[in-house]
Design a protein around this motif. Structure first.
Motif, PDB file in Angstrom:
ATOM      1  N   SER A 258       4.901  14.050  -9.731  1.00  0.00           N
ATOM      2  CA  SER A 258       6.101  14.851  -9.418  1.00  0.00           C
ATOM      3  C   SER A 258       6.048  15.420  -8.011  1.00  0.00           C
ATOM      4  N   CYS A 259       5.587  14.591  -7.078  1.00  0.00           N
ATOM      5  CA  CYS A 259       5.475  14.977  -5.670  1.00  0.00           C
ATOM      6  C   CYS A 259       6.589  14.295  -4.884  1.00  0.00           C
ATOM      7  N   ASN A 260       7.390  15.072  -4.156  1.00  0.00           N
ATOM      8  CA  ASN A 260       8.432  14.506  -3.313  1.00  0.00           C
ATOM      9  C   ASN A 260       7.819  13.682  -2.193  1.00  0.00           C
ATOM     10  N   MET A 261       8.507  12.622  -1.771  1.00  0.00           N
ATOM     11  CA  MET A 261       8.034  11.774  -0.671  1.00  0.00           C
ATOM     12  C   MET A 261       9.065  11.790   0.448  1.00  0.00           C
ATOM     13  N   LEU A 262       8.600  12.051   1.676  1.00  0.00           N
ATOM     14  CA  LEU A 262       9.477  12.095   2.842  1.00  0.00           C
ATOM     15  C   LEU A 262       9.032  11.061   3.865  1.00  0.00           C
ATOM     16  N   TYR A 263      10.011  10.389   4.470  1.00  0.00           N
ATOM     17  CA  TYR A 263       9.746   9.406   5.521  1.00  0.00           C
ATOM     18  C   TYR A 263       9.929  10.097   6.865  1.00  0.00           C
ATOM     19  N   ALA A 264       8.824  10.320   7.572  1.00  0.00           N
ATOM     20  CA  ALA A 264       8.883  11.012   8.857  1.00  0.00           C
ATOM     21  C   ALA A 264       9.296  10.047   9.963  1.00  0.00           C
ATOM     22  N   PHE A 265      10.011  10.592  10.951  1.00  0.00           N
ATOM     23  CA  PHE A 265      10.555   9.775  12.040  1.00  0.00           C
ATOM     24  C   PHE A 265      10.462  10.548  13.345  1.00  0.00           C
ATOM     25  N   GLN A 266      10.008   9.873  14.412  1.00  0.00           N
ATOM     26  CA  GLN A 266       9.885  10.532  15.704  1.00  0.00           C
ATOM     27  C   GLN A 266      10.366   9.609  16.827  1.00  0.00           C
ATOM     28  N   PHE A 267      10.484  10.196  18.017  1.00  0.00           N
ATOM     29  CA  PHE A 267      10.914   9.461  19.197  1.00  0.00           C
ATOM     30  C   PHE A 267       9.704   9.237  20.102  1.00  0.00           C
ATOM     31  N   GLN A 268       9.540   8.013  20.588  1.00  0.00           N
ATOM     32  CA  GLN A 268       8.365   7.655  21.370  1.00  0.00           C
ATOM     33  C   GLN A 268       8.218   8.523  22.620  1.00  0.00           C
ATOM     34  N   ASN A 269       9.317   8.780  23.299  1.00  0.00           N
ATOM     35  CA  ASN A 269       9.280   9.573  24.518  1.00  0.00           C
ATOM     36  C   ASN A 269      10.675  10.133  24.807  1.00  0.00           C
ATOM     37  N   LYS A 270      10.778  10.850  25.925  1.00  0.00           N
ATOM     38  CA  LYS A 270      12.042  11.492  26.286  1.00  0.00           C
ATOM     39  C   LYS A 270      13.135  10.473  26.563  1.00  0.00           C
ATOM     40  N   GLU A 271      12.772   9.319  27.134  1.00  0.00           N
ATOM     41  CA  GLU A 271      13.761   8.304  27.498  1.00  0.00           C
ATOM     42  C   GLU A 271      14.459   7.726  26.259  1.00  0.00           C
ATOM     43  N   VAL A 272      13.687   7.388  25.252  1.00  0.00           N
ATOM     44  CA  VAL A 272      14.300   6.821  24.044  1.00  0.00           C
ATOM     45  C   VAL A 272      15.119   7.878  23.309  1.00  0.00           C
ATOM     46  N   ALA A 273      14.678   9.125  23.334  1.00  0.00           N
ATOM     47  CA  ALA A 273      15.450  10.194  22.706  1.00  0.00           C
ATOM     48  C   ALA A 273      16.796  10.364  23.395  1.00  0.00           C
ATOM     49  N   GLU A 274      16.796  10.351  24.724  1.00  0.00           N
ATOM     50  CA  GLU A 274      18.055  10.465  25.473  1.00  0.00           C
ATOM     51  C   GLU A 274      18.977   9.290  25.185  1.00  0.00           C
ATOM     52  N   GLU A 275      18.415   8.085  25.092  1.00  0.00           N
ATOM     53  CA  GLU A 275      19.225   6.899  24.839  1.00  0.00           C
ATOM     54  C   GLU A 275      19.925   6.995  23.492  1.00  0.00           C
TER      55      GLU A 275
ATOM     56  N   GLU B 129       0.829  -1.205   0.000  1.00  0.00           N
ATOM     57  CA  GLU B 129       0.000   0.000   0.000  1.00  0.00           C
ATOM     58  C   GLU B 129       0.867   1.261   0.000  1.00  0.00           C
ATOM     59  N   VAL B 130       1.898   1.276   0.828  1.00  0.00           N
ATOM     60  CA  VAL B 130       2.794   2.433   0.857  1.00  0.00           C
ATOM     61  C   VAL B 130       3.533   2.568  -0.480  1.00  0.00           C
ATOM     62  N   GLY B 131       3.936   1.437  -1.042  1.00  0.00           N
ATOM     63  CA  GLY B 131       4.572   1.470  -2.357  1.00  0.00           C
ATOM     64  C   GLY B 131       3.665   2.074  -3.413  1.00  0.00           C
ATOM     65  N   ASN B 132       2.376   1.728  -3.361  1.00  0.00           N
ATOM     66  CA  ASN B 132       1.413   2.309  -4.305  1.00  0.00           C
ATOM     67  C   ASN B 132       1.289   3.817  -4.111  1.00  0.00           C
ATOM     68  N   MET B 133       1.260   4.247  -2.853  1.00  0.00           N
ATOM     69  CA  MET B 133       1.161   5.678  -2.575  1.00  0.00           C
ATOM     70  C   MET B 133       2.384   6.421  -3.112  1.00  0.00           C
ATOM     71  N   ILE B 134       3.577   5.848  -2.909  1.00  0.00           N
ATOM     72  CA  ILE B 134       4.805   6.471  -3.408  1.00  0.00           C
ATOM     73  C   ILE B 134       4.771   6.567  -4.932  1.00  0.00           C
ATOM     74  N   ALA B 135       4.276   5.515  -5.584  1.00  0.00           N
ATOM     75  CA  ALA B 135       4.179   5.524  -7.043  1.00  0.00           C
ATOM     76  C   ALA B 135       3.224   6.617  -7.524  1.00  0.00           C
ATOM     77  N   MET B 136       2.090   6.789  -6.817  1.00  0.00           N
ATOM     78  CA  MET B 136       1.145   7.839  -7.186  1.00  0.00           C
ATOM     79  C   MET B 136       1.766   9.221  -7.000  1.00  0.00           C
ATOM     80  N   ALA B 137       2.532   9.386  -5.934  1.00  0.00           N
ATOM     81  CA  ALA B 137       3.209  10.664  -5.711  1.00  0.00           C
ATOM     82  C   ALA B 137       4.240  10.923  -6.808  1.00  0.00           C
ATOM     83  N   ASP B 138       5.009   9.892  -7.156  1.00  0.00           N
ATOM     84  CA  ASP B 138       6.018  10.039  -8.207  1.00  0.00           C
ATOM     85  C   ASP B 138       5.383  10.442  -9.532  1.00  0.00           C
ATOM     86  N   ASP B 139       4.250   9.840  -9.847  1.00  0.00           N
ATOM     87  CA  ASP B 139       3.570  10.147 -11.109  1.00  0.00           C
ATOM     88  C   ASP B 139       3.151  11.609 -11.184  1.00  0.00           C
TER      89      ASP B 139
END
Length: 514
Positions: free
Chosen positions: A105-122, A93-103
């Motif tokens: 001419s839409c850039n695709m970004l993979y967002a990334f976050q930290f679950q909480n303060k502890e994992v960020a500190e680690e 499904e994500v691959g299909n979405m990326i293909a639709m964006a590419d068609d």
């Protein structure tokens, strides 16, 4: 017009806001009809949360410069080990979405976050964890899916004691992404946490900076209020969208890199006399069902819609943004010269066309975005992070001048340039070989005819291998370019054969001379 007259709004703007407008060059909103006729060109960035399933099939990708997939997450398991939740990133499904964006001419970004303060500190305080996190992100955007870049999200969970290690982590990540021609985007909340980030340094590392312009009033707020007020007046306190922009500019974020995200959702509050308590959030399509065609009221200072209603004898108010308020806010930000605008989140307007129509009527999306890394940057030392500060005003001026240059014509004609270079190289090599084959040079440099033919054979084989490698690099095995690839190879091979036959004729003629 669905908002009140401009003079009524201006009467309520405080002296402090007027001073800010003059000092920072942030003009007050012009609600006149002439302003509304202007169609602005800007970047448009949309967020797509993984939990919305197949809503992506209905997106208008042609209106988007970039699409952020929300979001992979660093977590800590029961054994206190850092793990990574990819949020179905490898799915079809994500691959299909990326293909639709590419068609589109839409850039695709993979967002990334930290679950909480502890994992960020680690991660930030552990060099090995920083390395593994960088490796995880680069693998996800190259091996698992092939997209434009990574979007690192920071929020109130960011620890206070990691400013230097955060900068070091992002410096290394930026360097690794640059090697593979990917981009680094950073996302920050509406509140600028100056004590947690070295914003001036991060600005030199990021290709784009996204500001989340919402949650000014949220579930932990003491009273009901707008989710994303443009201004506050005397009612809503200092925190508002205009002050968010001013704060980040003061902390060193480049105006042209900023993208302001506004909400496609609202907040419902229960009103009990003086007591006001948060109830829930509603997506825009849910708000339309709630209002059921009723025209909402408008707070012309906050530029926010609100709807009062009674349910089972209890009073409620829902603060939200609709196409009317979003248009005014978006237009104001674009007028300030920031890089772009965006929404949280695509799909929250599912089944409606109002938001999409508002974007189409008021803005022209920049589609051919090429992220520009800083050409002149501060020096970076990984591990123990250091910056060599240059005169900031002079550096900014030089960078602005460089950004005006357009080298795209050279990149667009790379095949012509490389083929021309190959042709020149082939003449050079074959000319050298021809010189070696002449009788005089043959007698002086070559011992026997066997060694001569061995050198000829090795030279031709090496040259053919070089041609194959270089043409593969030029065209990257794309189906549309395979014909050109084989034509070049065939032409080079034919050139070599003709040159050999010509050389044999000349050599035979030389031997027959008295």
């Amino acid at each position: 017009m669905s908002v009140r007259a401009a003079n009524e709004v201006r009467e309520q703007i405080s002296d402090k806001q007027i001073i800010n407008d003059l000092f920072y060059g942030l003009a007050t909103t012009d609600y006149g009809e002439e302003s509304e006729e202007i169609k602005y060109e800007t970047q448009v960035v949309g967020w797509y949360p993984y939990w919305l399933g197949n809503f992506y099939k209905d997106f208008n990708y042609s209106q988007l410069t970039s699409l952020c997939y929300f979001a992979a997450q660093a977590e800590i398991d029961k054994d206190l080990n850092v793990t990574y939740n990819t949020r179905n990133w490898a799915s079809k499904e994500v691959g299909n979405m990326i293909a639709m964006a590419d068609d589109a001419s839409c850039n695709m970004l993979y967002a990334f976050q930290f679950q909480n303060k502890e994992v960020a500190e680690e991660i930030f305080n552990n060099e090995n964890e920083r390395f593994f996190c960088t490796q995880f992100l680069t693998d996800q955007i190259t091996s698992i899916q092939n997209v434009t870049g990574v979007n690192i999200i920071f929020d109130s969970n960011t620890p206070f004691n990691c400013q230097d290690s955060i900068t070091s982590f992002l410096a290394n990540l930026s360097s690794e992404l640059k090697k593979i021609k990917k981009n680094l985007v950073l996302t920050f909340p509406a509140t600028a946490y100056e004590e947690r980030f070295d914003f001036a340094s991060l600005d030199t590392l990021a290709d784009q900076v996204i500001l989340l312009g919402y949650n000014y009033y949220y579930k932990n707020s003491a009273k009901a209020g707008p989710v994303a007020p443009l201004e506050s007046g005397d009612k809503w306190g200092r925190k508002n969208l205009k002050n968010t922009l001013i704060d980040y500019l003061n902390l060193g974020i480049s105006k042209q890199k900023i993208v302001m995200i506004l909400p496609y959702y609202g907040a419902v509050w229960r009103l009990e006399g003086e007591k006001q308590s948060f109830v829930k959030h509603l997506r825009y399509y849910e708000i339309l069902k709630l209002t059921n065609g009723t025209t909402p009221l408008y707070d012309t200072i906050a530029q926010t819609a609100y709807y009062n209603y009674v349910e089972e004898g209890k009073s409620y108010v829902c603060y939200f943004d609709d196409p009317t308020t979003l248009k005014e806010k978006y237009r104001w930000f674009v007028q300030q010269g920031i890089g772009g605008i965006g929404m949280w989140a695509l799909g929250y307007d599912h089944g409606t066309e109002q938001m999409s129509d508002m974007i189409a009527e008021n803005f022209t999306t920049i589609k051919n975005l090429k992220f520009k890394r800083e050409i002149l940057t501060d020096s970076v030392t990984l591990g123990s992070y250091s910056l060599t500060n240059m005169g900031s005003s002079m550096l900014s001026k030089i960078e602005d001048d460089i950004e005006q240059l357009d080298f795209s014509i050279f990149y667009s004609q790379k095949e012509v340039v490389i083929v021309f270079g190959l042709t020149f190289l082939s003449f050079l090599i074959l000319g050298t070989l021809s010189a070696l084959f002449s009788p005089v040079i043959y007698e002086r440099l070559l011992i026997s005819s066997l060694s001569q033919y061995l050198k000829i054979t090795l030279g031709f084989i090496s040259f053919l291998l070089l041609c194959f490698v270089v043409t593969n690099y030029i065209f990257e095995n794309e189906a549309s370019d395979m014909l050109n690839t084989y034509l070049i190879r065939l032409g080079l091979l034919g050139f070599i054969i003709i040159h050999i036959l010509s050389w044999k004729t000349v050599f035979r003629f030389n031997k027959e001379l008295p």
